[in-house]
Design a protein around this motif. Structure first.
Motif, PDB file in Angstrom:
ATOM      1  N   TYR A 268     -27.921  73.681  21.878  1.00 38.12           N
ATOM      2  CA  TYR A 268     -29.322  74.092  21.981  1.00 38.12           C
ATOM      3  C   TYR A 268     -29.639  74.495  23.424  1.00 38.12           C
ATOM      4  CZ  TYR A 268     -28.711  69.216  23.092  1.00 38.12           C
ATOM      5  OH  TYR A 268     -28.202  68.061  23.611  1.00 38.12           O
ATOM      6  N   ILE A 269     -30.747  75.227  23.583  1.00 44.50           N
ATOM      7  CA  ILE A 269     -31.143  75.658  24.931  1.00 44.50           C
ATOM      8  C   ILE A 269     -31.774  74.472  25.657  1.00 44.50           C
ATOM      9  CG2 ILE A 269     -32.620  77.247  26.260  1.00 44.50           C
ATOM     10  CD1 ILE A 269     -30.305  78.642  24.766  1.00 44.50           C
TER      11      ILE A 269
ATOM     12  N   LYS B 203     -31.791  65.537  29.937  1.00 43.26           N
ATOM     13  CA  LYS B 203     -30.780  64.984  29.027  1.00 43.26           C
ATOM     14  C   LYS B 203     -29.404  65.561  29.398  1.00 43.26           C
ATOM     15  CE  LYS B 203     -30.625  62.295  25.317  1.00 43.26           C
ATOM     16  NZ  LYS B 203     -31.185  60.942  25.328  1.00 43.26           N
TER      17      LYS B 203
ATOM     18  N   THR C  80     -33.984  65.531  23.581  1.00 43.04           N
ATOM     19  CA  THR C  80     -32.622  66.067  23.483  1.00 43.04           C
ATOM     20  C   THR C  80     -32.489  67.431  24.132  1.00 43.04           C
ATOM     21  OG1 THR C  80     -32.651  64.974  21.358  1.00 43.04           O
ATOM     22  CG2 THR C  80     -30.758  66.376  21.811  1.00 43.04           C
ATOM     23  N   THR C  81     -33.522  68.267  23.977  1.00 49.74           N
ATOM     24  CA  THR C  81     -33.366  69.641  24.452  1.00 49.74           C
ATOM     25  C   THR C  81     -33.812  69.808  25.904  1.00 49.74           C
ATOM     26  OG1 THR C  81     -35.521  70.132  23.529  1.00 49.74           O
ATOM     27  CG2 THR C  81     -33.620  70.681  22.177  1.00 49.74           C
ATOM     28  N   ASN C  82     -33.982  68.727  26.606  1.00 46.95           N
ATOM     29  CA  ASN C  82     -34.442  68.851  27.982  1.00 46.95           C
ATOM     30  C   ASN C  82     -33.279  68.857  28.968  1.00 46.95           C
ATOM     31  OD1 ASN C  82     -35.798  68.060  30.625  1.00 46.95           O
ATOM     32  ND2 ASN C  82     -37.498  68.448  29.263  1.00 46.95           N
TER      33      ASN C  82
END
Lengths: 242, 308
Positions: free
Chosen positions: B85-86, A85, A80-82
């Protein structure tokens, strides 16, 4: 698509030294730890074993690199935090995302192939003509593409990293020792001979032994990789955007 | 007014948990619309569905009249998204991150460079533009993400808690920019900061248990309470729980609560306040506070079911 490939290029640029190390050390390790020990036990016709196995070396190292690069790229889409994505929110389609991975990893794999071939051939003072190298590359291309697609498929469907490592190990053992890369399969059970992969590799080896080669096994491998790409595309719709 | 974003009967289920259930909402063209709700209420899910990061399980959604499922490339092209989020690529420099993003939306290299330059000056990240995102402060990275969402000059902005992790100075900059550019853009954002929601949103939606429970302008939402006010009586010493007994017998008093030294309750009749005051006058009172219902009161009332 160019933007997606450019991203890979930016990352590559920052890791250029690592890539150069891999491009040179990987074929040398294969040569040192597989080709040389096996050369004491395996005798080949026309040319010596070390020369003959240079094709196996080039295909195995480029496939290994392509596998790792493709798997690394596809797994990023699962987190998710990439950034990958986030890229799904752009107007690019899933097929463009997948195609970018295949194209980039194939490019990196082809460079590895040339490095490996050049290194192993020069170690055995062999002389390949430029036309031979082009023909070898053309025949090897479908193998590199299919490896990339298989890697993407595994990355998409297997969520457990343990199973992924396990599957990768089985595939690596089969590929290195069961497809005629380092061990000639003339005496092997007949089912090995039905594999288009085996015939594609055999064709490439025929080029350096100045034997006749046929193009259709490479075409079959390419068609299979197109089919895997389509399967990946279908699976990606279930995996990417959940 | 024409709707810029329309969601009809949207449903989303994660691992048998219903996150969104039959959710419908419309966001007017060129307006600032905020969605507020508890953690896990589904605020981010709405934005992710609109931007195509996750697929909805049911329902239809349109951006500028185009179905986000069948005309995804067109709707994503006009949408800028800032996640909570980052998500900057740690293998690329901040500049490369922004350049790749611009290219994904077909922004020309020169235009992208000038916009990156402009934003980096506004948010003071010019010095770290050619550094990797790792080890940079959260506020700075959030401002990079905010700039990124604006790089292709989208008509629709979807901002997931845009000022989360930012210091007040950066927050002001963000809202100033949104104020400036917001006149010809539709902005849908989520926040946990109710003062931001009251101040900057034209319209507020309260999301609770997968559906929009309240929707409207702040005036309309507060107006719907018909002058409901929050009363607070502070005592010198902590009174006993019995102090609540007379309040419970007054039907118009809502949510009476003894909070330490303070007695809190809601009512839309001022006479109730005097009645309560008379009933507690034996205890020593040190302070009184009366305030009209705010967004936070409405929200807490809804979430805790007291004011529904």
């Amino acid at each position: 698509m160019i933007a997606l490939i450019k991203r890979e290029f930016y990352i590559f640029k920052h890791n250029l030294i690592s890539y150069i190390c891999i491009w040179t050390l990987l074929p040398l390790s294969m040569y040192l730890f597989i080709s040389i020990p096996l050369s004491h036990h395996i005798r080949t016709d026309v040319i010596n074993y070390l020369n003959w196995s240079s094709i196996g070396n080039a295909i195995s190292t480029s496939s290994l690199l392509v596998y790792v690069v493709s798997l690394n790229s596809i797994l990023k889409y699962k987190y998710t935090t990439n950034f990958s994505k986030m890229m799904l929110s752009s107007p690019k389609t899933n097929s463009q995302h997948l195609m970018a991975i295949v194209l980039w990893s194939t490019g990196v794999g082809l460079i590895q192939f040339l490095f490996s071939l050049t290194l192993t051939q020069s170690l055995n003072s062999s002389n390949l003509f430029i036309t031979d190298i082009i023909l070898i590359l053309l025949y090897a291309l479908p193998i590199i593409v299919i490896v990339s697609n298989i890697s993407i498929f595994i990355g998409l469907i297997v969520s457990s990293s343990f199973i992924r490592v396990f599957l990768t190990s089985i595939l690596a053992v089969f590929f290195l020792f069961g497809s005629g890369l380092f061990i000639p399969l003339e005496g092997a059970p007949s089912f090995f001979h039905y594999s288009p992969l085996y015939y594609t590799i055999l064709n490439i080896q025929n080029i350096i032994t100045i034997d006749s080669s046929i193009v259709y096994p490479s075409i079959i491998v390419f068609v299979i990789s197109v089919i895997i790409f389509i399967i990946n595309l279908i699976v990606s719709h279930k995996v990417f955007r959940t | 007014m024409e709707a810029s974003i329309t969601l009809k009967s949207i449903a989303k289920i994660f691992d048998s948990d219903t996150i969104l259930a039959d959710l419908s909402i419309g966001v007017e063209n060129n307006s600032n619309h905020v969605i507020i709700g508890q953690n896990g209420a589904g605020k981010s899910t709405i934005l992710k569905i609109l931007v195509g990061i996750i697929e909805k399980d049911a329902g239809v959604a349109y951006i500028h009249g185009k179905d986000i499922s069948t005309r995804a490339a067109e709707t994503r092209m006009v949408t800028g998204y800032m996640p909570q989020y980052i998500d900057l690529d740690s293998d690329m420099t901040i500049y490369e991150n922004l350049m790749v993003y611009s290219e994904l939306y077909g922004v020309s290299s020169n235009k992208a460079k000038s916009r990156i330059q402009n934003f980096s000056e506004i948010f003071n990240y010019k010095d770290i533009l050619f550094k990797y995102p790792a080890n940079q402060s959260l506020g700075l990275l959030r401002s990079v993400q905010f700039s990124r969402a604006l790089l292709h000059d989208p008509r629709v902005l979807l901002l997931d808690e845009p000022t989360l992790g930012m210091d007040p100075q950066y927050k002001i900059k963000v809202w100033n920019i949104l104020d400036r550019i917001g006149k010809d853009k539709t902005i849908l954002f989520t926040t946990q900061d109710f003062s931001e929601a009251e101040k900057f949103a034209d319209r507020i939606s309260i999301l609770h248990r997968g559906d929009i429970k309240m929707d409207g302008t702040i005036e309309k939402l507060v107006g719907a309470t018909k002058g409901l006010s929050k009363y607070e009586i502070r005592f010198k010493d902590t009174p006993s729980e019995n102090i609540l007994d007379p309040l419970k017998e007054m039907p118009k008093i809502l949510k009476p609560l003894l909070n330490g030294n303070s007695l809190e309750f809601y009512s839309n009749d001022k006479k109730d306040f005097f009645r309560v005051l008379r009933s507690v006058i034996s205890s020593e009172i040190v302070d009184l506070d009366i305030s009209f219902c705010k967004l936070i009161d409405l929200y807490l009332g809804l979430v805790e079911n007291g004011l529904e």
